[in-house]
Design a protein around this motif. Structure first.
Motif, PDB file in Angstrom:
ATOM      1  N   GLN A 246       6.425  -2.298   8.683  1.00 48.75           N
ATOM      2  CA  GLN A 246       6.750  -1.117   9.697  1.00 48.75           C
ATOM      3  C   GLN A 246       4.903  -0.500   9.581  1.00 48.75           C
ATOM      4  O   GLN A 246       4.745  -0.929   8.795  1.00 48.75           O
ATOM      5  CB  GLN A 246       7.995   0.261   9.732  1.00 48.75           C
ATOM      6  CG  GLN A 246       9.071  -0.417   9.975  1.00 48.75           C
ATOM      7  CD  GLN A 246       9.097  -1.358  11.246  1.00 48.75           C
ATOM      8  OE1 GLN A 246       8.730  -0.465  11.886  1.00 48.75           O
ATOM      9  NE2 GLN A 246       9.647  -2.226  11.197  1.00 48.75           N
ATOM     10  N   GLY A 247       4.967   0.263  10.430  1.00 52.34           N
ATOM     11  CA  GLY A 247       3.761   1.183  10.436  1.00 52.34           C
ATOM     12  C   GLY A 247       3.105   2.122   9.701  1.00 52.34           C
ATOM     13  O   GLY A 247       4.288   2.181   8.362  1.00 52.34           O
ATOM     14  N   PRO A 248       2.285   2.589   8.952  1.00 53.12           N
ATOM     15  CA  PRO A 248       1.803   3.550   7.921  1.00 53.12           C
ATOM     16  C   PRO A 248       2.694   4.989   8.210  1.00 53.12           C
ATOM     17  O   PRO A 248       3.090   5.123   9.310  1.00 53.12           O
ATOM     18  CB  PRO A 248       0.544   3.876   7.917  1.00 53.12           C
ATOM     19  CG  PRO A 248       0.383   3.313   9.279  1.00 53.12           C
ATOM     20  CD  PRO A 248       0.564   2.767   9.584  1.00 53.12           C
TER      21      PRO A 248
ATOM     22  N   LEU B  11       0.719  -1.509  -0.044  1.00 51.30           N
ATOM     23  CA  LEU B  11       0.379   0.249  -0.100  1.00 51.30           C
ATOM     24  C   LEU B  11       0.801   0.616   0.053  1.00 51.30           C
ATOM     25  O   LEU B  11       1.735   1.342   0.717  1.00 51.30           O
ATOM     26  CB  LEU B  11      -0.897   0.379   0.714  1.00 51.30           C
ATOM     27  CG  LEU B  11      -1.672  -1.016   0.632  1.00 51.30           C
ATOM     28  CD1 LEU B  11      -2.603  -1.336   2.759  1.00 51.30           C
ATOM     29  CD2 LEU B  11      -3.326  -1.110   0.292  1.00 51.30           C
TER      30      LEU B  11
ATOM     31  N   ALA C 119       0.290   3.686   1.737  1.00 55.95           N
ATOM     32  CA  ALA C 119       0.769   4.031   3.120  1.00 55.95           C
ATOM     33  C   ALA C 119       1.354   3.681   3.919  1.00 55.95           C
ATOM     34  O   ALA C 119       2.251   3.805   4.890  1.00 55.95           O
ATOM     35  CB  ALA C 119      -0.318   3.848   3.660  1.00 55.95           C
ATOM     36  N   LEU C 120       2.588   2.478   3.162  1.00 51.82           N
ATOM     37  CA  LEU C 120       3.362   2.484   4.311  1.00 51.82           C
ATOM     38  C   LEU C 120       4.721   3.287   4.044  1.00 51.82           C
ATOM     39  O   LEU C 120       4.767   3.903   3.302  1.00 51.82           O
ATOM     40  CB  LEU C 120       4.085   0.822   2.695  1.00 51.82           C
ATOM     41  CG  LEU C 120       5.347   0.498   3.143  1.00 51.82           C
ATOM     42  CD1 LEU C 120       4.628  -0.411   4.000  1.00 51.82           C
ATOM     43  CD2 LEU C 120       6.231  -0.750   2.051  1.00 51.82           C
ATOM     44  N   SER C 121       5.412   2.626   5.360  1.00 49.37           N
ATOM     45  CA  SER C 121       6.648   3.793   5.048  1.00 49.37           C
ATOM     46  C   SER C 121       8.229   2.492   4.991  1.00 49.37           C
ATOM     47  O   SER C 121       8.158   3.075   3.594  1.00 49.37           O
ATOM     48  CB  SER C 121       6.602   4.111   6.623  1.00 49.37           C
ATOM     49  OG  SER C 121       6.693   2.196   7.740  1.00 49.37           O
ATOM     50  N   VAL C 122       8.485   1.810   5.640  1.00 51.56           N
ATOM     51  CA  VAL C 122       8.833   0.750   5.294  1.00 51.56           C
ATOM     52  C   VAL C 122       8.838  -0.700   5.463  1.00 51.56           C
ATOM     53  O   VAL C 122       7.433  -1.265   6.198  1.00 51.56           O
ATOM     54  CB  VAL C 122      10.498   0.956   6.037  1.00 51.56           C
ATOM     55  CG1 VAL C 122      11.094   2.316   5.780  1.00 51.56           C
ATOM     56  CG2 VAL C 122      10.593   0.651   7.323  1.00 51.56           C
TER      57      VAL C 122
END
Lengths: 299, 299
Positions: A120-122, A112, A114-117
């Motif tokens: 990990q969380g958005p 997505l 929204a992904l950071s890495v």
């Protein structure tokens, strides 16, 4: 049919080099050859390190084939720069595939926006649209339409890999084999295919019918085996196990694949810290033994 | 439609008491009531501790409703003793459900017979048949046929919960909402229904059509919300997050549920060590706030 003598036929058994992650290409190839396997599955960094021609020669000099190249994909970017970068990188991957002597380029399509890495969380600024998995899947379809002609020109097949739904947010918005087939449907089967990876699809209530459909459509480009182990590893990406150590019903799934008429390679691809720490020749021998015991009799 | 004033309408917002795991029933009910929520979802151990009548009174005295009871299920045993024990336990669960003042008994149907203990590897003596997920699913269908008449007699609905495929080996061989609906199909919708739990089904490419089908069949017995957080917790069972903290697209899924005409409760059920360590009143207030922000406007 399986070999019935004391020496099993490992000619269709391929070692994906990610299973011996810390080995050089030459060491991985040596391990596969010493175990009597028929092929290796390569990764792009190995092709880039040696050049496609030399990488191909390292494999063929050992009497092995290249069963597939990992991996292209990561097609879900929504911004122009991200889209252009994905197209550019995948065209290079297609060229590398043609150069290294296989037709099969495995695609992990990405997660997505929204992904950071991965894992990990958005991103803190991610909005509802960045979580829209249907929209991300639609962008995968758009990018495939842009890449398929280039793949066809190079006689390379884009091989869509459904990843386990626990990776849907951060690695691949293709979560089932049926969905991979729906995305492949607009294209010729020799240009866009699918891989059946037991780790990712074993749980799917529609698996039998999806494998049959993939076979009928001529799209099975690979069969990858490894086991579903519990407990999940701290990084669940690395939870895979040697065939036979976990919960996957290999006789049944292998039979379903064989019933389609599939005669290609069976790649073992395992991400597992313990297995990475083992001697590559030992790992390759175990891969061959487990294939002979749990898979080959059902092919 | 959402309330447009400054005080959101939380009457359909329910606190599943597993979200405040360490609270007593009275403390959990107090937390929900203090946050202005309309209902609580209970667990069997609370009913067993107080007796159904008193547990029901604790809830109603606070002006709340019971939205559901967790949980029956674990129907996949293949041996006679295991089957008899499952039937017996689920009949008690059905009686407890009727006694505590809700119709909805959530079923988690159980994993593979190869299982040693949840979250762990297979039994050393597990054979291929113990890994046969299709056979385990068939046994679920058989047990439902045996339990449904008893549930109907008690005016209780068996509510099938599809669990995320990462729990298919060790907790529930129902992995998609569509599969839950197929298993429910032989029974009247007031006797066997399904719950839509965002954590488990958000990734499903067929989610929209499965929700629509569930609505058309009159089988949506509950809507549970919590978020898909990454990284997964050491015990992935406890990876859930407050609505809005992870990757789930709540506006879209809530709209799909609302479009079916569903007017029932929206339960927040979160398994998360950090949230369990928080003050139950704070947790219930956060549940209400997140519901008001991310779910209610789309119902």
């Amino acid at each position: 049919m399986s070999a019935t003598g004391s020496t099993p036929d490992l000619s269709r058994c391929s070692l994906n080099t990610a299973t011996v992650k810390h080995a050089t290409l030459s060491e991985a190839v040596d391990a596969a050859a010493s175990a009597g396997l028929g092929a290796v599955g390569l990764w792009r960094h190995q092709v880039q390190e040696h050049g496609a021609e030399k990488a191909a020669r390292i494999v063929s000099d050992a009497g092995l084939r290249v069963s597939s190249l990992c991996r292209g994909g990561f097609l879900t970017a929504a911004d122009e720069a991200g889209i252009a970068a994905a197209l550019d990188d995948n065209k290079r991957a297609i060229e590398e595939t043609a150069g290294v002597g296989t037709r099969e380029l495995v695609f992990v399509v990405g997660g997505l926006p929204a992904l950071s890495v991965p894992g990990q969380g958005p991103r803190p600024d991610a909005g509802p649209g960045d979580r829209d998995v249907a929209a991300a899947r639609a962008r995968v379809a758009d990018r495939l339409a842009e890449l398929a002609p280039f793949a066809a020109e190079h006689d390379v097949r884009i091989v869509l890999e459904a990843l386990h739904p626990m990776f849907a947010a951060d690695r691949a918005v293709i979560s089932t084999l049926g969905q991979a087939l729906d995305l492949a449907a607009p294209f010729a089967p020799e240009t866009v295919g699918v891989v059946v990876d037991t780790y990712h699809v074993w749980w799917d209530p529609q698996l039998r019918s999806s494998i049959a459909r993939a076979g009928a459509e001529g799209r099975i480009a690979g069969y990858q085996v490894c086991d579903w182990n519990l407990p999940l590893a701290a990084d669940p990406l690395n939870s895979r196990g040697h065939v036979g150590d976990g919960y996957v019903d290999f006789p049944t799934i292998s039979r379903w694949v064989a019933e389609t008429g599939y005669t290609g390679d069976v790649e073992t691809e395992i991400f597992n810290e313990e297995i990475w720490a083992a001697d590559p020749r030992d790992t390759a021998r175990t891969v061959g033994e487990r294939y002979a015991r749990h898979v080959l009799p059902h092919l």
